[in-house]
Design a protein around this motif. Structure first.
Motif, PDB file in Angstrom:
ATOM      1  N   CYS A  64       3.771  10.122  -2.387  1.00  0.00           N
ATOM      2  CA  CYS A  64       4.106  10.849  -1.165  1.00  0.00           C
ATOM      3  C   CYS A  64       5.239  11.811  -1.478  1.00  0.00           C
ATOM      4  O   CYS A  64       6.310  11.394  -1.929  1.00  0.00           O
ATOM      5  CB  CYS A  64       4.510   9.890  -0.047  1.00  0.00           C
ATOM      6  SG  CYS A  64       4.577  10.795   1.502  1.00  0.00           S
ATOM      7  N   VAL A  66       6.493  14.231   0.781  1.00  0.00           N
ATOM      8  CA  VAL A  66       7.198  14.877   1.887  1.00  0.00           C
ATOM      9  C   VAL A  66       8.692  14.631   1.685  1.00  0.00           C
ATOM     10  O   VAL A  66       9.111  13.576   1.202  1.00  0.00           O
ATOM     11  CB  VAL A  66       6.732  14.393   3.288  1.00  0.00           C
ATOM     12  CG1 VAL A  66       5.281  14.734   3.533  1.00  0.00           C
ATOM     13  CG2 VAL A  66       6.974  12.920   3.489  1.00  0.00           C
ATOM     14  N   LEU A  69      11.388  11.741   3.361  1.00  0.00           N
ATOM     15  CA  LEU A  69      10.293  10.844   3.742  1.00  0.00           C
ATOM     16  C   LEU A  69      10.380  10.513   5.239  1.00  0.00           C
ATOM     17  O   LEU A  69      11.456  10.645   5.852  1.00  0.00           O
ATOM     18  CB  LEU A  69      10.387   9.550   2.926  1.00  0.00           C
ATOM     19  CG  LEU A  69      10.104   9.724   1.433  1.00  0.00           C
ATOM     20  CD1 LEU A  69      10.590   8.515   0.648  1.00  0.00           C
ATOM     21  CD2 LEU A  69       8.616   9.963   1.164  1.00  0.00           C
ATOM     22  N   CYS A  70       9.278  10.068   5.804  1.00  0.00           N
ATOM     23  CA  CYS A  70       9.263   9.709   7.228  1.00  0.00           C
ATOM     24  C   CYS A  70      10.266   8.577   7.470  1.00  0.00           C
ATOM     25  O   CYS A  70      10.372   7.651   6.661  1.00  0.00           O
ATOM     26  CB  CYS A  70       7.862   9.299   7.654  1.00  0.00           C
ATOM     27  SG  CYS A  70       6.661  10.613   7.330  1.00  0.00           S
ATOM     28  N   TYR A  72      10.446   6.115   9.496  1.00  0.00           N
ATOM     29  CA  TYR A  72       9.994   4.760   9.846  1.00  0.00           C
ATOM     30  C   TYR A  72       9.243   4.092   8.709  1.00  0.00           C
ATOM     31  O   TYR A  72       8.813   2.947   8.830  1.00  0.00           O
ATOM     32  CB  TYR A  72       9.094   4.793  11.095  1.00  0.00           C
ATOM     33  CG  TYR A  72       7.861   5.656  10.932  1.00  0.00           C
ATOM     34  CD1 TYR A  72       6.699   5.156  10.359  1.00  0.00           C
ATOM     35  CD2 TYR A  72       7.869   6.988  11.344  1.00  0.00           C
ATOM     36  CE1 TYR A  72       5.570   5.948  10.200  1.00  0.00           C
ATOM     37  CE2 TYR A  72       6.743   7.788  11.190  1.00  0.00           C
ATOM     38  CZ  TYR A  72       5.604   7.264  10.612  1.00  0.00           C
ATOM     39  OH  TYR A  72       4.497   8.055  10.447  1.00  0.00           O
ATOM     40  N   CYS A  73       9.035   4.807   7.597  1.00  0.00           N
ATOM     41  CA  CYS A  73       8.069   4.370   6.593  1.00  0.00           C
ATOM     42  C   CYS A  73       8.721   3.582   5.469  1.00  0.00           C
ATOM     43  O   CYS A  73       9.775   3.961   4.954  1.00  0.00           O
ATOM     44  CB  CYS A  73       7.366   5.601   6.017  1.00  0.00           C
ATOM     45  SG  CYS A  73       6.215   5.209   4.686  1.00  0.00           S
ATOM     46  N   TYR A  75       6.208   2.258   3.138  1.00  0.00           N
ATOM     47  CA  TYR A  75       5.031   1.993   2.300  1.00  0.00           C
ATOM     48  C   TYR A  75       4.604   3.185   1.449  1.00  0.00           C
ATOM     49  O   TYR A  75       3.499   3.196   0.916  1.00  0.00           O
ATOM     50  CB  TYR A  75       3.857   1.509   3.167  1.00  0.00           C
ATOM     51  CG  TYR A  75       3.700   2.249   4.474  1.00  0.00           C
ATOM     52  CD1 TYR A  75       3.022   3.462   4.523  1.00  0.00           C
ATOM     53  CD2 TYR A  75       4.247   1.740   5.642  1.00  0.00           C
ATOM     54  CE1 TYR A  75       2.898   4.141   5.722  1.00  0.00           C
ATOM     55  CE2 TYR A  75       4.120   2.412   6.849  1.00  0.00           C
ATOM     56  CZ  TYR A  75       3.444   3.609   6.880  1.00  0.00           C
ATOM     57  OH  TYR A  75       3.329   4.278   8.063  1.00  0.00           O
ATOM     58  N   PHE A  76       5.483   4.182   1.321  1.00  0.00           N
ATOM     59  CA  PHE A  76       5.150   5.329   0.460  1.00  0.00           C
ATOM     60  C   PHE A  76       5.135   4.879  -1.002  1.00  0.00           C
ATOM     61  O   PHE A  76       5.795   3.909  -1.377  1.00  0.00           O
ATOM     62  CB  PHE A  76       6.196   6.440   0.646  1.00  0.00           C
ATOM     63  CG  PHE A  76       7.583   5.979   0.395  1.00  0.00           C
ATOM     64  CD1 PHE A  76       8.117   6.021  -0.884  1.00  0.00           C
ATOM     65  CD2 PHE A  76       8.361   5.465   1.425  1.00  0.00           C
ATOM     66  CE1 PHE A  76       9.395   5.562  -1.129  1.00  0.00           C
ATOM     67  CE2 PHE A  76       9.639   5.001   1.189  1.00  0.00           C
ATOM     68  CZ  PHE A  76      10.156   5.042  -0.086  1.00  0.00           C
ATOM     69  N   GLY A 106      -0.484   9.278  -0.312  1.00  0.00           N
ATOM     70  CA  GLY A 106       0.538   9.824   0.570  1.00  0.00           C
ATOM     71  C   GLY A 106       0.203  11.257   0.936  1.00  0.00           C
ATOM     72  O   GLY A 106      -0.957  11.624   1.047  1.00  0.00           O
ATOM     73  N   THR A 107       1.247  12.049   1.031  1.00  0.00           N
ATOM     74  CA  THR A 107       1.071  13.428   1.497  1.00  0.00           C
ATOM     75  C   THR A 107       1.805  14.389   0.561  1.00  0.00           C
ATOM     76  O   THR A 107       2.891  14.080   0.078  1.00  0.00           O
ATOM     77  CB  THR A 107       1.648  13.554   2.923  1.00  0.00           C
ATOM     78  OG1 THR A 107       0.867  12.752   3.803  1.00  0.00           O
ATOM     79  CG2 THR A 107       1.632  14.995   3.412  1.00  0.00           C
ATOM     80  N   LYS A 171       9.120  12.223  11.377  1.00  0.00           N
ATOM     81  CA  LYS A 171       8.490  12.771  10.182  1.00  0.00           C
ATOM     82  C   LYS A 171       9.143  14.107   9.834  1.00  0.00           C
ATOM     83  O   LYS A 171       8.483  15.165   9.854  1.00  0.00           O
ATOM     84  CB  LYS A 171       6.980  12.948  10.428  1.00  0.00           C
ATOM     85  CG  LYS A 171       6.275  11.639  10.767  1.00  0.00           C
ATOM     86  CD  LYS A 171       4.812  11.822  11.135  1.00  0.00           C
ATOM     87  CE  LYS A 171       3.932  11.995   9.944  1.00  0.00           C
ATOM     88  NZ  LYS A 171       3.830  10.798   9.100  1.00  0.00           N
ATOM     89  N   ASP A 174       7.513  16.413   7.277  1.00  0.00           N
ATOM     90  CA  ASP A 174       6.081  16.657   7.473  1.00  0.00           C
ATOM     91  C   ASP A 174       5.912  17.771   8.507  1.00  0.00           C
ATOM     92  O   ASP A 174       6.897  18.278   9.057  1.00  0.00           O
ATOM     93  CB  ASP A 174       5.418  15.350   7.945  1.00  0.00           C
ATOM     94  CG  ASP A 174       3.938  15.275   7.603  1.00  0.00           C
ATOM     95  OD1 ASP A 174       3.276  16.321   7.606  1.00  0.00           O
ATOM     96  OD2 ASP A 174       3.452  14.161   7.368  1.00  0.00           O
ATOM     97  N   ARG A 179      -0.845  19.426  10.337  1.00  0.00           N
ATOM     98  CA  ARG A 179      -1.803  18.359  10.657  1.00  0.00           C
ATOM     99  C   ARG A 179      -2.828  18.847  11.677  1.00  0.00           C
ATOM    100  O   ARG A 179      -4.018  18.553  11.571  1.00  0.00           O
ATOM    101  CB  ARG A 179      -1.052  17.106  11.147  1.00  0.00           C
ATOM    102  CG  ARG A 179      -0.382  16.383   9.986  1.00  0.00           C
ATOM    103  CD  ARG A 179       0.513  15.232  10.362  1.00  0.00           C
ATOM    104  NE  ARG A 179       1.053  14.632   9.149  1.00  0.00           N
ATOM    105  CZ  ARG A 179       0.582  13.525   8.557  1.00  0.00           C
ATOM    106  NH1 ARG A 179      -0.405  12.853   9.117  1.00  0.00           N
ATOM    107  NH2 ARG A 179       1.103  13.087   7.434  1.00  0.00           N
TER     108      ARG A 179
HETATM  109  S1  SF4 Z   1       4.300   7.751   6.665  1.00  0.00           S
HETATM  110 FE1  SF4 Z   1       2.882   8.663   5.165  1.00  0.00          FE
HETATM  111  S2  SF4 Z   1       3.627  10.790   4.962  1.00  0.00           S
HETATM  112 FE2  SF4 Z   1       5.316   9.600   5.830  1.00  0.00          FE
HETATM  113  S3  SF4 Z   1       6.570   8.913   4.102  1.00  0.00           S
HETATM  114 FE3  SF4 Z   1       5.121   7.260   4.582  1.00  0.00          FE
HETATM  115  S4  SF4 Z   1       3.380   7.650   3.194  1.00  0.00           S
HETATM  116 FE4  SF4 Z   1       4.587   9.560   3.285  1.00  0.00          FE
END
Ligand code: SF4
Length: 342
Positions: A64, A66, A69-70, A72-73, A75-76, A106-107, A171, A174, A179
């Motif tokens: 990922c 971005v 990073l997001c 709340y994440c 799991y990247f 990821g992105t 995000k 992002d 999107r």
């Molecule tokens: S939610 Fe998706 S785009 Fe955002 S940091 Fe996590 S893996 Fe990357």
């Protein structure tokens, strides 16, 4: 307006947005929600049938990128899924009798066209499994065209939230516009589209209805999945409330009235325990029977799961027996065939 009349009005073609919002708001009352769920389930049975179908997922496909990073994440990933292990994972999924697969995460806003075409080609050398792609806005128009030529069944672009301020907070690296643009591009290119809503980031019920109405303009939308917000420790959202399954179920039911032919699924933050309420609310018909990721090579099976080693680092986690039991309890069956995508 009487609640059953409100349901009837929202079930008609092109209902006013205000009525859909009123329906969502009034369905907080459980007795009224049960009426809404009954209407939504009847529509699901009539439009999509009573047989559910299996899909499987391989996540953490690409790093990922971005930045930041997001918020709340957790799991990247930072590595690509090796192609030989990807192919072995697909074979293991097929051995379970599953004929449909989505590749996710990821992105990279700069694009993963080449990497994704390479991954799809590697799978195509050994398998004709249906493939869906979900890597955020990581594709150019040319990438969409190439994947279509390779026979990819659909591309996912998850808006997550339709509220721009909340999107920017959750995000920041992002792009909501990118999107949205990917969905528009898929519609133009004749590529079936999936999308996702992350319920519970702090958006209002009006935001949720705006989100559904924006998606309604895309006839190629065939699958919409609903994530239920989970606050993870160590993120800036750790004190944000966990989203109630009631919020998801009521939104699924309203979505069913608005988009009777769209498969309405469960996504991240939900578990098999959420299936009965989701289904009773008009959800259906795809269920995720198995998933693969590099990280799962290091985790133990949870109750109801079977862990199947694929390589030294990769395991396939099947929840098929557990889910089948729950679905049988609803008086329904699960087949392996995916429906014809629009
Ligand atoms: S939610 Fe998706 S785009 Fe955002 S940091 Fe996590 S893996 Fe990357």
């Amino acid at each position: 307006m009487d609640f059953s009349e409100l349901i009837a009005q929202v079930t008609r073609p092109d209902p006013p947005k205000e009525l859909a919002l009123q329906l969502l708001q009034r369905s907080r009352e459980p007795a009224l929600a049960l009426q809404l769920f009954a209407a939504a389930s009847k529509i699901r049975d009539e439009t999509m049938g009573k047989t559910l179908w299996w899909s499987a997922g391989i996540s953490s496909m690409m790093p990922c990128r971005v930045e930041p990073l997001c918020t709340y994440c957790t799991y990247f990933t930072v590595k690509s899924f090796p192609l030989d292990e990807l192919v072995a994972s697909v074979k293991a999924i097929e051995d379970l009798g599953i004929r449909h697969l989505h590749l996710s995460g990821g992105t990279d806003l700069a694009g993963y066209d080449n990497e994704l075409c390479e991954a799809v080609n590697a799978i195509r050398d050994v398998s004709s499994i249906e493939i869906e792609i979900n890597l955020g806005p990581s594709l150019t128009r040319n990438g969409v065209r190439r994947l279509k030529q390779l026979g990819v069944a659909s591309i996912t672009s998850s808006l997550e939230t339709f509220n721009p301020e909340i999107f920017a907070k959750a995000k920041p690296g992002d792009s909501l516009d990118a999107r949205k643009a990917l969905i528009e591009m898929c519609q133009d290119e004749g590529m079936p589209v999936r999308s996702m809503i992350l319920v519970g980031l702090g958006e209002s019920e009006a935001d949720r209805i705006d989100h559904l109405y924006w998606l309604l303009q895309f006839p190629r939308l065939y699958h919409l999945r609903f994530s239920r917000f989970m606050p993870y420790r160590g993120t800036s959202w750790e004190d944000h409330p966990r989203c109630s399954p009631w919020e998801v179920a009521r939104l699924v039911a309203v979505a069913r009235l608005l988009m009777p032919h769209v498969d309405l699924g469960l996504a991240a933050g939900n578990s098999p325990d959420d299936i009965p309420l989701w289904y009773a609310a008009g959800g259906g018909n795809q269920v995720l029977g198995a998933s693969v990721s590099m990280r799962q090579g290091r985790v133990k099976a949870q109750p109801g799961e079977t862990v199947i080693p694929v390589t030294d680092r990769v395991s396939l986690v099947s929840r098929m027996g557990h889910i089948e039991q729950f679905v049988r309890g609803l008086g329904r069956d699960i087949g392996s065939a995916a429906p014809q995508l629009r």
